[in-house]
Design an enzyme around this catalytic site. Structure first.
Site, PDB file in Angstrom:
ATOM      1  N   LYS A  36       0.853  -1.203   0.000  1.00 18.18           N
ATOM      2  CA  LYS A  36       0.000   0.000   0.000  1.00 18.18           C
ATOM      3  C   LYS A  36       0.885   1.248   0.000  1.00 18.18           C
ATOM      4  CE  LYS A  36      -0.290  -0.281   5.052  1.00 18.18           C
ATOM      5  NZ  LYS A  36      -1.085  -0.795   6.179  1.00 18.18           N
ATOM      6  N   ARG A 132     -10.468  -0.060  14.553  1.00 18.57           N
ATOM      7  CA  ARG A 132     -10.227   0.822  13.421  1.00 18.57           C
ATOM      8  C   ARG A 132     -11.112   0.376  12.260  1.00 18.57           C
ATOM      9  NH1 ARG A 132      -4.287   1.313  10.664  1.00 18.57           N
ATOM     10  NH2 ARG A 132      -4.857  -0.809  10.040  1.00 18.57           N
ATOM     11  N   TYR A 254      16.663  30.016   7.824  1.00 18.25           N
ATOM     12  CA  TYR A 254      15.453  30.669   8.339  1.00 18.25           C
ATOM     13  C   TYR A 254      15.487  30.753   9.856  1.00 18.25           C
ATOM     14  CZ  TYR A 254      13.028  30.430   3.826  1.00 18.25           C
ATOM     15  OH  TYR A 254      12.655  30.598   2.529  1.00 18.25           O
ATOM     16  N   MET A 302      12.292  24.287   2.325  1.00 19.53           N
ATOM     17  CA  MET A 302      11.445  23.498   1.427  1.00 19.53           C
ATOM     18  C   MET A 302      12.249  22.645   0.456  1.00 19.53           C
ATOM     19  SD  MET A 302       8.405  24.759  -1.133  1.00 19.53           S
ATOM     20  CE  MET A 302       7.472  25.553   0.152  1.00 19.53           C
TER      21      MET A 302
END
Ligand SMILES: *Cc1c(COP(=O)(O)O)cnc(C)c1O
Length: 360
Positions: A36, A132, A254, A302
């Site tokens: 998956k 679940r 940053y 990023m």
């Protein structure tokens, strides 16, 4: 050399096949491949074909679309089960196997037209403590009272999913195995599917006709806190775009969160949080170069990340720094980011060049 350097993600298909074989040997019974989420980010088509060639006959995906794509990749033959389920006729001629998670699923499939070539196959998922997906204890009892919807289906497996298999001391493991055995005794007879990767390591009480490992195939440690029995599968290298000298007192990146405390050399590499190099690694991770750690300096941005290469004079423009690889596993990186190896792998970005090492 590409003119636009990007990271290189190398997936060792031979290691995946070896991991599958070693899980099968340990389980002592058949073992599926859980592919998956694009085989946990590594590429469901090449991974599926490598597992098929190793002898894997059962696959699990989460979504119908993943199942259809996998069928095109592996061809006819292997079972492809869709964990999240789908409605009758939705799979066209892809020959996918629905996992029935609710009484509504059971009713819909039990009422579906029986195809000319014989009853549709299905997997019945019963919940034994995860809460679940899957039939609750009450719903399972009701189905045991009246199993007639199942009579029109070919029940390939009855399955359940362990919630705490990565903690061998957790009481829920044995409780789930006991509830599963009790439910199976009441339901129409069908092979059983119990363990995920970690469940295979819980011992003989957790063996079944078909284990469903995912993470361990991809090199994640199914036995946290103990040595990793699996082979590492993933290597991720990112190219250095620039190296600069940063004098003491000057910040990097940053937020100016990292400040040079000595005359420093900073290397900027082409990978960032948009590539799945999680921002939570800021100030915490290390990379590797020639067998030594290279500390991350400042925040992950990023598209770029900066590393302190002061102690690595050999690193220059065009060098590549190992973000995941020998001595630095997905689990190591996950621990630094406060997450699990699964999330590191499934976050691996689409911008990397990908290389697949074939199984020998
Ligand atoms: C994802 C999943 C697995 C595989 O789990 P791993 O921990 O990766 O081995 C097995 N069964 C079900 C139902 C799952 O959702």
């Amino acid at each position: 050399m590409p003119t636009d350097p990007a990271g290189l993600l190398t997936v060792d298909l031979g290691a995946i096949a070896d991991n599958w074989r070693s899980l099968r040997a340990r389980h002592g019974a058949d073992v599926a491949g859980v592919v998956k989420a694009d085989a946990y980010g590594l590429g469901a088509a090449p991974v599926g074909r490598a597992l098929r060639d190793a002898g894997c006959r059962h696959f699990f995906v989460a979504h119908l679309a993943e199942g259809m794509a996998l069928r095109s990749a592996v061809g006819p033959g292997p079972m492809i089960a869709v964990l999240n389920g789908f409605r009758p006729e939705e799979d066209g001629d892809a020959d996918l196997t629905p996992v029935l998670n609710t009484p509504q699923d059971v009713a819909a499939w039990g009422a579906a037209e029986i195809p000319a070539q014989g009853p549709h196959d299905a997997i019945l998922h019963i919940d034994t403590g995860m809460n679940r997906l899957g039939l609750s204890a009450k719903e399972t009892a009701a189905l045991a009272e009246d199993p007639s919807p199942l009579r029109r289906l070919l029940l390939r497996f009855v399955m359940t999913h362990l919630a705490c298999a990565d903690d061998p001391w957790h009481r829920l493991n044995a409780a789930q195995a006991t509830r599963f055995a009790a439910a199976r005794r009441r339901l129409p007879e069908a092979p059983a599917s119990l363990a995920n990767s970690s469940g295979i390591f819980l011992g003989p009480g957790f063996a079944s006709d078909l284990a469903r490992p995912g993470c361990a195939l991809y090199g994640i440690n199914p036995t946290p806190g103990r040595p990793n029995p699996m082979q590492q599968v993933v290597t991720l290298e990112a190219p250095v775009l620039q190296v600069r000298d940063v004098p003491p007192g000057m910040p990097v990146g940053y937020g100016a969160s990292w400040v040079a405390y000595r005359p420093s050399r900073i290397a900027t590499v082409a990978a960032g949080y948009a590539d799945g190099y999680l921002r939570a690694l800021s100030g915490r991770a290390v990379a590797r170069h020639r067998g030594r750690d290279v500390p991350l300096a400042g925040r992950v941005s990023m598209d770029l990340t900066t590393f302190d290469v002061t102690d690595h004079p050999e690193i220059g423009i065009g060098s590549s720094i190992t973000l995941i690889g020998p001595g630095l596993t997905p689990d190591d990186l996950a621990a630094r980011a406060g997450t699990i190896g699964y999330e590191i792998l499934t976050s691996l970005g689409a911008r990397y060049r990908r290389a697949y090492l074939p199984a020998p």
